[in-house]
Design a protein around this motif. Structure first.
Motif, PDB file in Angstrom:
ATOM      1  N   LYS A  60      68.446  84.252  51.188  1.00 43.92           N
ATOM      2  CA  LYS A  60      67.472  83.522  50.327  1.00 43.92           C
ATOM      3  C   LYS A  60      67.114  82.538  50.993  1.00 43.92           C
ATOM      4  O   LYS A  60      65.975  81.598  50.578  1.00 43.92           O
ATOM      5  N   LYS A 113      61.951  85.265  54.278  1.00 43.07           N
ATOM      6  CA  LYS A 113      63.181  86.016  53.868  1.00 43.07           C
ATOM      7  C   LYS A 113      63.596  86.211  55.212  1.00 43.07           C
ATOM      8  O   LYS A 113      62.948  87.059  56.043  1.00 43.07           O
ATOM      9  N   ASN A 222      69.123  90.305  55.299  1.00 41.17           N
ATOM     10  CA  ASN A 222      68.218  91.120  54.494  1.00 41.17           C
ATOM     11  C   ASN A 222      67.851  92.628  55.143  1.00 41.17           C
ATOM     12  O   ASN A 222      66.663  92.584  55.381  1.00 41.17           O
TER      13      ASN A 222
END
Length: 225
Positions: A60, A113, A222
């Protein structure tokens, strides 16, 4: 018919290629609280949790978080190329000295991100103590008799975690190894024996004189479908 190890090796190299271009790994999502400047000042946290965090950098973390954590003067935005020069990605270099610096690669140009963290200095370690510079002898103690690709090509030295004791990290972290800078000149026959697009055992005797060590760690944060 390919052996099971050959199939695993082929699959792993295909995943490494596709990762930066179109990540496909499924890492469980967990929530993380925002990191504060006070937390950052504790900065003795040099721990890598594969798939989750590198120190205070989590899935995050944004570019603005990096500014708060480390200061704008320590950050350099750049663009890097994908595998084999295909595609390009926004990235931010975090300069914390030789042993603690790292590079955050972003999912897009907004830098909100992170895809992964790479180019990690030797201070960053996994819970098992693996870090940039870790020698082959130590890798074999931690991973067992694992498989890896030959040196000297785009995916040279890639470790196949699927066949190791750390198979639970597959898709969450990538390790690559390389030889000492003078290995080819000193041991050309051994170097050539473990070079090129092939899959080899870590116990192959030709690795021994080459000063093999971890040269790159990529921590996936991610993965995207």
């Amino acid at each position: 018919m390919k052996s099971s190890i050959t199939r695993i090796a082929t699959t792993t190299l295909a995943l490494i290629l596709s990762y930066s271009l179109n990540p496909v790994f499924a890492v469980p999502q967990t929530s993380h609280q925002s990191v504060t400047v006070a937390q950052a000042k504790k900065a003795a946290d040099n721990l890598i949790i594969p798939g989750e965090r590198v120190g205070f950098v989590t899935r995050k973390t944004t570019k603005q978080d990096l500014v708060k954590l480390y200061g704008k003067s320590r950050l350099i935005d750049k663009t890097i190329s994908g595998p084999e020069g295909i595609g390009s990605f926004a990235a931010t270099q975090v300069n914390l000295g030789k042993e603690r610096s790292f590079l955050v690669v972003w999912s897009d140009k907004t830098r909100t991100k992170p895809l992964d963290v790479r180019d990690l200095g030797s201070a960053w370690k996994t819970p098992e103590g693996l870090a940039t510079g870790t020698p082959l002898s130590e890798l074999r103690k931690k991973l067992g008799d694992f498989k890896l690709s030959g040196l000297g090509w785009d995916y040279g030295g890639a470790i196949f975690l699927e066949t190791s004791r750390l198979s639970r990290y597959q898709g969450k972290i990538f390790f690559s190894v390389d030889a000492a800078s003078n290995a080819y000149e000193k041991y050309p026959n051994d170097y050539q024996a473990v070079s090129g697009d092939q899959t080899l055992s870590a116990s192959n005797p030709h690795w021994k004189p080459l000063g093999i060590h971890i040269s790159q760690i990529i921590v996936v944060l991610n993965p995207e479908q």
